[in-house]
Design a protein around this motif. Structure first.
Motif, PDB file in Angstrom:
ATOM      1  N   GLU A   7       0.186  17.000  11.062  1.00  0.00           N
ATOM      2  CA  GLU A   7      -0.667  16.215  10.405  1.00  0.00           C
ATOM      3  C   GLU A   7      -0.756  14.758  10.600  1.00  0.00           C
ATOM      4  OE1 GLU A   7      -2.801  17.370   6.945  1.00  0.00           O
ATOM      5  OE2 GLU A   7      -3.713  19.399   7.953  1.00  0.00           O
ATOM      6  N   GLU A  21       6.450  12.574  -4.268  1.00  0.00           N
ATOM      7  CA  GLU A  21       6.235  12.839  -3.168  1.00  0.00           C
ATOM      8  C   GLU A  21       6.413  13.237  -1.447  1.00  0.00           C
ATOM      9  OE1 GLU A  21       4.197   8.923  -2.194  1.00  0.00           O
ATOM     10  OE2 GLU A  21       2.925   9.636  -0.945  1.00  0.00           O
ATOM     11  N   SER A  22       5.819  13.607  -0.789  1.00  0.00           N
ATOM     12  CA  SER A  22       6.289  14.308   0.107  1.00  0.00           C
ATOM     13  C   SER A  22       6.565  13.009   1.367  1.00  0.00           C
ATOM     14  CB  SER A  22       5.683  15.248   1.300  1.00  0.00           C
ATOM     15  OG  SER A  22       5.854  16.554   0.039  1.00  0.00           O
ATOM     16  N   HIS A  23       7.854  13.269   2.005  1.00  0.00           N
ATOM     17  CA  HIS A  23       7.774  12.092   3.086  1.00  0.00           C
ATOM     18  C   HIS A  23       8.643  12.219   3.947  1.00  0.00           C
ATOM     19  CE1 HIS A  23       9.248   8.369   4.916  1.00  0.00           C
ATOM     20  NE2 HIS A  23       9.047   7.512   3.761  1.00  0.00           N
ATOM     21  N   GLN A  33      12.349  11.740   4.852  1.00  0.00           N
ATOM     22  CA  GLN A  33      13.085  12.909   3.765  1.00  0.00           C
ATOM     23  C   GLN A  33      12.808  14.203   3.480  1.00  0.00           C
ATOM     24  OE1 GLN A  33      14.310  11.387   1.074  1.00  0.00           O
ATOM     25  NE2 GLN A  33      13.799   9.317   1.092  1.00  0.00           N
ATOM     26  N   GLN A  44      -2.248  18.571  -7.078  1.00  0.00           N
ATOM     27  CA  GLN A  44      -1.528  17.986  -8.006  1.00  0.00           C
ATOM     28  C   GLN A  44      -2.042  17.561  -9.487  1.00  0.00           C
ATOM     29  OE1 GLN A  44       1.934  16.786  -7.597  1.00  0.00           O
ATOM     30  NE2 GLN A  44       2.340  16.085  -6.065  1.00  0.00           N
ATOM     31  N   ARG A  71      -7.689   6.008  -1.263  1.00  0.00           N
ATOM     32  CA  ARG A  71      -6.310   6.497  -0.246  1.00  0.00           C
ATOM     33  C   ARG A  71      -5.380   5.946  -0.831  1.00  0.00           C
ATOM     34  NH1 ARG A  71     -11.131   6.914   3.335  1.00  0.00           N
ATOM     35  NH2 ARG A  71      -9.717   8.089   4.414  1.00  0.00           N
ATOM     36  N   HIS A  79      -2.183   7.722  -1.588  1.00  0.00           N
ATOM     37  CA  HIS A  79      -1.500   9.078  -1.825  1.00  0.00           C
ATOM     38  C   HIS A  79      -0.557   9.065  -2.715  1.00  0.00           C
ATOM     39  CE1 HIS A  79       0.117  12.675  -0.485  1.00  0.00           C
ATOM     40  NE2 HIS A  79      -0.677  12.576   0.159  1.00  0.00           N
ATOM     41  N   TYR A  83       0.760  -1.402   0.235  1.00  0.00           N
ATOM     42  CA  TYR A  83       0.054  -0.310  -0.277  1.00  0.00           C
ATOM     43  C   TYR A  83       1.041   1.048   0.095  1.00  0.00           C
ATOM     44  CZ  TYR A  83      -3.189   3.514   2.563  1.00  0.00           C
ATOM     45  OH  TYR A  83      -4.114   4.488   2.226  1.00  0.00           O
ATOM     46  N   GLN A  84       0.773   2.346  -1.293  1.00  0.00           N
ATOM     47  CA  GLN A  84       1.463   3.053  -1.086  1.00  0.00           C
ATOM     48  C   GLN A  84       3.043   3.098  -1.173  1.00  0.00           C
ATOM     49  OE1 GLN A  84      -1.545   6.505   1.360  1.00  0.00           O
ATOM     50  NE2 GLN A  84       0.257   6.399   2.079  1.00  0.00           N
ATOM     51  N   THR A  91      -0.260  10.942  -5.835  1.00  0.00           N
ATOM     52  CA  THR A  91       0.497  11.708  -6.843  1.00  0.00           C
ATOM     53  C   THR A  91       1.705  11.143  -7.937  1.00  0.00           C
ATOM     54  OG1 THR A  91       2.214  11.997  -4.346  1.00  0.00           O
ATOM     55  CG2 THR A  91       3.077  12.773  -5.988  1.00  0.00           C
ATOM     56  N   GLY A 137      -6.884  13.602   4.378  1.00  0.00           N
ATOM     57  CA  GLY A 137      -5.158  13.732   4.020  1.00  0.00           C
ATOM     58  C   GLY A 137      -5.003  13.202   3.041  1.00  0.00           C
ATOM     59  N   PHE A 138      -5.570  12.620   2.256  1.00  0.00           N
ATOM     60  CA  PHE A 138      -5.103  11.897   0.487  1.00  0.00           C
ATOM     61  C   PHE A 138      -5.828  12.978   0.109  1.00  0.00           C
ATOM     62  CE2 PHE A 138      -9.055   9.852   0.534  1.00  0.00           C
ATOM     63  CZ  PHE A 138      -9.412   9.715  -0.251  1.00  0.00           C
ATOM     64  N   TYR A 159      -2.965  22.665  12.284  1.00  0.00           N
ATOM     65  CA  TYR A 159      -3.813  21.994  13.058  1.00  0.00           C
ATOM     66  C   TYR A 159      -5.705  23.315  13.563  1.00  0.00           C
ATOM     67  CZ  TYR A 159      -6.141  17.882  12.977  1.00  0.00           C
ATOM     68  OH  TYR A 159      -7.345  16.530  12.552  1.00  0.00           O
ATOM     69  N   ARG A 217       3.674  10.038   6.236  1.00  0.00           N
ATOM     70  CA  ARG A 217       2.743   9.919   4.941  1.00  0.00           C
ATOM     71  C   ARG A 217       0.637  10.014   5.030  1.00  0.00           C
ATOM     72  NH1 ARG A 217       4.059   6.252   0.415  1.00  0.00           N
ATOM     73  NH2 ARG A 217       5.041   5.110   1.462  1.00  0.00           N
ATOM     74  N   PRO A 218       0.584  10.795   4.767  1.00  0.00           N
ATOM     75  CA  PRO A 218      -0.617  10.504   4.877  1.00  0.00           C
ATOM     76  C   PRO A 218      -1.813   9.463   4.591  1.00  0.00           C
ATOM     77  CG  PRO A 218      -0.301  12.839   3.583  1.00  0.00           C
ATOM     78  CD  PRO A 218       0.632  11.974   3.944  1.00  0.00           C
ATOM     79  N   GLU A 219      -2.297   9.125   5.739  1.00  0.00           N
ATOM     80  CA  GLU A 219      -2.702   7.392   5.389  1.00  0.00           C
ATOM     81  C   GLU A 219      -2.164   6.155   5.166  1.00  0.00           C
ATOM     82  OE1 GLU A 219      -6.684   7.330   4.443  1.00  0.00           O
ATOM     83  OE2 GLU A 219      -6.641   8.863   4.584  1.00  0.00           O
ATOM     84  N   LYS A 220      -0.574   6.456   6.377  1.00  0.00           N
ATOM     85  CA  LYS A 220      -0.092   5.013   6.543  1.00  0.00           C
ATOM     86  C   LYS A 220      -0.235   5.468   7.573  1.00  0.00           C
ATOM     87  CE  LYS A 220       2.591   3.535   3.987  1.00  0.00           C
ATOM     88  NZ  LYS A 220       2.800   2.789   3.322  1.00  0.00           N
ATOM     89  N   TYR A 234       5.741   4.050  -2.889  1.00  0.00           N
ATOM     90  CA  TYR A 234       6.232   4.986  -2.824  1.00  0.00           C
ATOM     91  C   TYR A 234       7.329   4.792  -4.509  1.00  0.00           C
ATOM     92  CZ  TYR A 234       9.021   9.715  -1.562  1.00  0.00           C
ATOM     93  OH  TYR A 234       9.341  10.947  -1.512  1.00  0.00           O
TER      94      TYR A 234
END
Lengths: 396, 317
Positions: free
Chosen positions: B209, B176-178, B181, A320, A237, A239, A187-188, A243, A312-313, A358, B220-223, A190
């Motif tokens: 966040e 992607e932002s991480h 990183q 983008q 979801r 992300h 999942y996701q 991207t 978030g996602f 936030y 990262r978001p959603e992780k 990178y």
């Protein structure tokens, strides 16, 4: 050992097999077993390997072989140059198997790369290396399928194939299957999606270089878009995939430049010189228009934004993939209508304050006994946060 | 649940004594980094002598590669990651002087040889390029007091290309932002005295966040949350002076729940297997938040602050 290695290598580099490594398998040996192929290419055999067997049967003897070679101070190039063809093949097989266990072993990676670079002119060898890496990246173990070093090696081999004159669009299906399969496993992912971003940027670049197959690369970018978009909508979801979608439909100038630099970096010390000049002297980049697709994506993103409480996602896909003003309008309208539907709850949004980076709710009554109001309030606050967050970019 | 300091010390001490275990040899290529993680965790827990100083120095020196850097294990090829760990440990042990000036020169030459035309660094000749390696190179050169305007300007230019619309940073431009990183980029900009390039409000917001309802931080978001982000996120917030932008009490609780209270060590999240990587970053996170009477950690270098205070600051006089 060499025969064992050669046998295992043949399996690992066979595109008809899928690789699975089990930590706790029922038996103490490498074994074969058949399952339907998850990628939809029909029945595909599965190689099932036991982690401990992999260590004792394959890792230790190969580790000893390589350790024997690194016992002196000669540079690897000199050592490899002194090897016979059979010895070189044995070392290559050893590095392939060691990378399956220790994919971030820098010494092994270096030797592996040197051997591959020596063999760039052999299309069968390169094709086999490509299949091997593909099987690794589709492997069930996250450590392998998300490995930055293996994705980079895969990128190098793709570049070698193109530099050798192969039309990359002819193996695009394989590339997309690897990206999506790896994305399904992890999942996701990178590196899988970053690889995909690079690929689409490279194809855009090649499409603008005036090479005869240029139009085919433009079509290929559209095929990448279709595949990534499909993945995104079935994994809303994810992300990283979103991207990547942004980079496919609207890459920034620096992303395109980076893709060219990365491609050149892959070519160092190994590829035919003619290809360097193709990469270095592009014509004017032709925009590949995705306006219709972007508008379609924004419509979908609006639906996701309205139907899912977590934002978030959504943020990055909006910015983008573009279409920000339209989406902001849709979301703001929705927020206003929610306020009208529940003026009492809407009034509570006045107590949302921006603190420590936030938008937080301060002093809102607890709705423990009123689950409907609690859920409505939660949705409304999330939507409020999203709208406020997007406004930052709408004005910049 | 309380912080199992003594168990964590015993856990790290035992790691180097498991040479009969096949897992020990499977992780041979990470030994230099592993030793740095273990030593740093021990220093932060005020137990630096658990690992014999002379043995650690002897191991580090045995990993020198004739090409100038340090490998992860004796006779392994040099790489930026293991070179930084070696230099960090020698500094922590106040033993940089075991390197002759000519050896320092060759380490510096090795690091500089890996910088590319666009200012980025590759980890070694394999050619992996990533903001991690920029940080690694700049950090090591900074510890050795050998930064130069050419190296710094190129690195800063590359890092600034990696900034994203959301305030975060990725591994290369447009990635992607991480959170990890982000740390490497903000850490590089801190060492090179260019934090003015960071959109600190936007980045702070993105970092804050990362905290989830269970108190843990994700990258990262959603992780899922992971204890190592207690370091990557928290140190980044500390560097931009926004450490208070997350809920410390809840993160503290999450880290403690991820401890192995029987055998020591910290895992990525509760009920998983502990490892030395998550142990050091969990403890470093606790140090940043001021819990458990730990030694103060430097958010830029992930080393005891008392050690980094002695580093020459850029720009040099």
């Amino acid at each position: 050992m060499e025969q064992h290695n050669a046998d295992l290598f043949r399996l690992l580099s066979n595109p008809s097999f899928l690789l699975r490594i089990e930590k706790f398998p029922p038996e103490y040996a490498a074994q074969l077993h058949f399952t339907p192929d998850a990628l939809g290419h029909g029945a595909r055999s599965e190689i099932l390997l036991n982690k401990k067997a992999l260590y004792f049967k394959f890792f230790k003897p190969n580790h000893d072989l390589i350790n024997g070679l690194i016992g002196d101070t000669l540079h690897w190039l000199e050592k490899l140059a002194a090897c016979s063809g059979t010895e070189l093949e044995a070392i290559y097989h050893a590095t392939c198997i060691l990378l399956l266990v220790t994919n971030d072993h820098h010494t092994i990676l270096g030797v592996h790369k040197l051997i591959v670079y020596q063999m760039v002119a052999d299309p069968v060898f390169i094709e086999t290396e490509f299949s091997l890496l593909q099987n690794y990246l589709l492997c069930n173990l996250d450590k392998i399928n998300k490995s930055s070093t293996l994705w980079l090696m895969y990128k190098k081999v793709v570049v070698i194939r193109i530099a050798n004159g192969q039309d990359a669009t002819s193996f695009l299906d394989s590339l997309l299957a690897t990206i999506k399969g790896s994305g399904e496993s992890h999942y996701q992912s990178y590196y899988a999606w970053e690889f995909c971003s690079w690929l689409s940027c490279l194809f855009r670049h090649l499409g603008s270089t005036g090479v005869p197959e240029g139009p085919r690369y433009e079509t290929a970018v559209r095929e990448i878009y279709a595949a990534v978009s499909e993945f995104c909508h079935s994994h809303p979801r994810d992300h990283s995939a979103w991207t990547c979608l942004g980079n496919v439909v609207m890459p920034s100038e620096r992303k395109l430049t980076q893709a060219v630099l990365e491609t050149m970096q892959c070519l160092r010390d190994c590829a035919p010189s003619g290809f360097h000049s193709v990469m270095e002297k592009p014509g004017p980049r032709k925009g590949i228009g995705f306006l219709g697709e972007i508008l379609l994506e924004v419509t979908w993103i609006s639906k996701y934004a309205l139907n899912q409480s977590s934002s978030g996602f959504i943020k990055s896909m909006v910015v983008q993939v573009a279409g920000l003003p339209k989406l902001l309008g849709v979301l703001s309208d929705r927020l206003e209508s929610l306020k009208l539907e529940s003026p009492l709850l809407g009034g509570l949004l006045e107590s949302v304050v921006f603190t420590n980076g936030y938008w937080d709710v301060m002093g809102v009554p607890v709705f423990d006994d009123d689950l409907i109001s609690k859920a409505k309030m939660s949705d409304m606050v999330e939507l409020y946060r999203l709208v406020e967050w997007l406004k930052r970019f709408a004005t910049s | 649940m309380s912080f199992a300091r003594e168990k964590h010390i015993a856990y790290i001490d035992a790691l180097n004594k498991k040479q009969d275990d096949y897992e020990y040899w499977l992780s041979e290529h990470l030994r230099m980094n592993g030793l740095y993680w273990g030593l740093t965790a021990l220093c932060l827990m005020k137990s630096p002598d658990t690992l014999p100083r002379d043995d650690v120095i002897a191991f580090i020196l045995s990993c020198r590669d004739p090409n100038g850097g340090f490998g992860a294990f004796p006779r392994h090829d040099g790489h930026l990651l293991s070179t930084l760990s070696a230099v960090q440990m020698l500094a922590t042990l106040d033993a940089l002087d075991v390197l002759a000036p000519s050896e320092v020169d060759s380490i510096v030459a090795f690091i500089m040889s890996l910088q590319l035309e666009n200012g980025a660094f590759q980890g070694d000749l394999f050619g992996e390029v990533d903001t991690r390696f920029v940080y690694t190179a700049i950090n090591a050169l900074s510890i050795l007091g050998r930064l130069t305007p050419t190296v710094v300007d190129g690195a800063v230019e590359f890092i600034s290309q990696c900034a994203n619309f959301d305030g975060g940073y990725g591994m290369v431009p447009g990635a992607e932002s991480h959170a990890a990183q982000v740390f490497t980029c903000v850490g590089t900009l801190a060492i090179t005295n260019r934090l003015d390039l960071v959109d600190q409000e936007l980045l702070g917001s993105w970092l804050s966040e990362r905290q989830l309802p269970n108190g843990g931080l994700n990258g990262r978001p959603e992780k899922l949350p992971d204890v190592c982000y207690s370091w990557w996120v928290l140190s980044s917030l500390a560097i931009i002076d926004k450490l208070h932008w997350i809920d410390h009490a809840k993160l503290y609780e999450f880290i403690l729940k991820s401890q192995d209270d029987k055998d020591g060590g910290i895992s990525d999240r509760p009920d998983n297997q502990a490892d030395v990587y998550h142990t050091v970053f969990g403890i470093a996170g606790l140090s940043l938040m001021g819990y458990e009477d730990l030694v103060e950690v430097d958010p830029v270098y992930c080393m005891p602050k008392s050690v980094t205070d002695g580093f020459k600051k850029w720009p040099y006089e």
